[in-house]
Design an enzyme around this catalytic site. Sequence first.
Site, PDB file in Angstrom:
ATOM      1  N   ASP A  40       0.742  -1.114   0.071  1.00 57.10           N
ATOM      2  CA  ASP A  40       0.106   0.057   0.001  1.00 57.10           C
ATOM      3  C   ASP A  40       0.778   1.351   0.163  1.00 57.10           C
ATOM      4  O   ASP A  40       0.471   2.129   0.533  1.00 57.10           O
ATOM      5  CB  ASP A  40      -1.022  -0.043   1.350  1.00 57.10           C
ATOM      6  N   GLU A 204      14.740   3.137 -34.005  1.00 56.13           N
ATOM      7  CA  GLU A 204      13.536   3.486 -33.668  1.00 56.13           C
ATOM      8  C   GLU A 204      12.528   3.198 -34.732  1.00 56.13           C
ATOM      9  O   GLU A 204      12.708   3.297 -35.825  1.00 56.13           O
ATOM     10  CB  GLU A 204      13.403   5.147 -33.626  1.00 56.13           C
TER      11      GLU A 204
END
Length: 326
Positions: A40, A204
């Site tokens: 948490d 890319e």
Amino acid sequence: MNQIPKPNQPLVTHIFTADPSAHVFEGKIYIYPSHDLDHDRPSNDNGDQYAMEDYHVLSMDNLASPVVDHGQVLHLKDIPWASKQLWAPDAAYKNDTYYLFFPARDHDGIFRIGVATSSSPAGPFHPQPTYMEGSYSIDPAVLVDDDNQAYIYFGGLWGGQLEKWQTGNFEPEATGPDASAPALGPRVALLSEDMLSFQGAPQEITIVDENGKPIPAGDEDRRFFEGPWVHKYNGWYYLSYSTGTTHKLVYAVSRNPMGPYTFKGTILTPVIGWTTHHSIVRFEDKWCLFYHDCSLSGGVNHKRSVKYTELHYNEDGTIRTIDPYA
Ligand code: FUB
């Protein structure tokens, strides 16, 4: 613990799982997910809440058989170069060996991609001592093409650090391109014959619209954010990925595994939770989309559950958009 999976329901409920990479190995479906921790701690845009420390492997004999959790197959403590955050992995088979590709932060806090090997699709996986030279960012996905050449796709914005590699070096202060400039694309590299290193520098991938113009960085409904996956259908390469801030899974197609890819449309509308991440695999005569959402945890972004649903193509090769809650 062993449940028969139903479409659009968590495959397992005894642990949180995410980022499923599904493959058919040895006639069964194997799923390589991230293993979300049940903590948490606070969340941020850097993704610190995704603090995963190990991997499990899941498998199903077929879509009507129980899911088997093969247990922990690799732990952070056994990876010498990694410091934290075992994010979305993928697996591949070649050379009579199973390879697990995975991102993690190195000891300088920079995301890199490592590889681990096994003689079984269910692991355990044994990591190489160093990350793959020339690797960076997150979310590796590997395609072993019909000619046996393997390609590794990777990349992710924000916590995934892709913005910081625009010059080819890690620039810690770098931000993304202006909204009107071409968006950053996922990267692709050839893998060496032994699958343990990049063959040449990553390139890319350009994603263009229907007029051949690169998708701009400000087009958040279509630009690449993270979670690339490439599969083949009727001789076309389908690159699918998450749009991040608009929470969609979308896809683009190409005749060349290295691209450029032409944007086509949406595969999955937003799920419960911030991230969306998937894989697409053919099993027998069905195409399946494996994905995750946060329904089991009541919407906690870093407590996700892997699910699957059937995926359908239209006659023209486009993919029918799936609403996971319809
Ligand atoms: O699971 C951690 C990260 O969240 C993955 O690497 C991203 O693709 C997103 O799903």
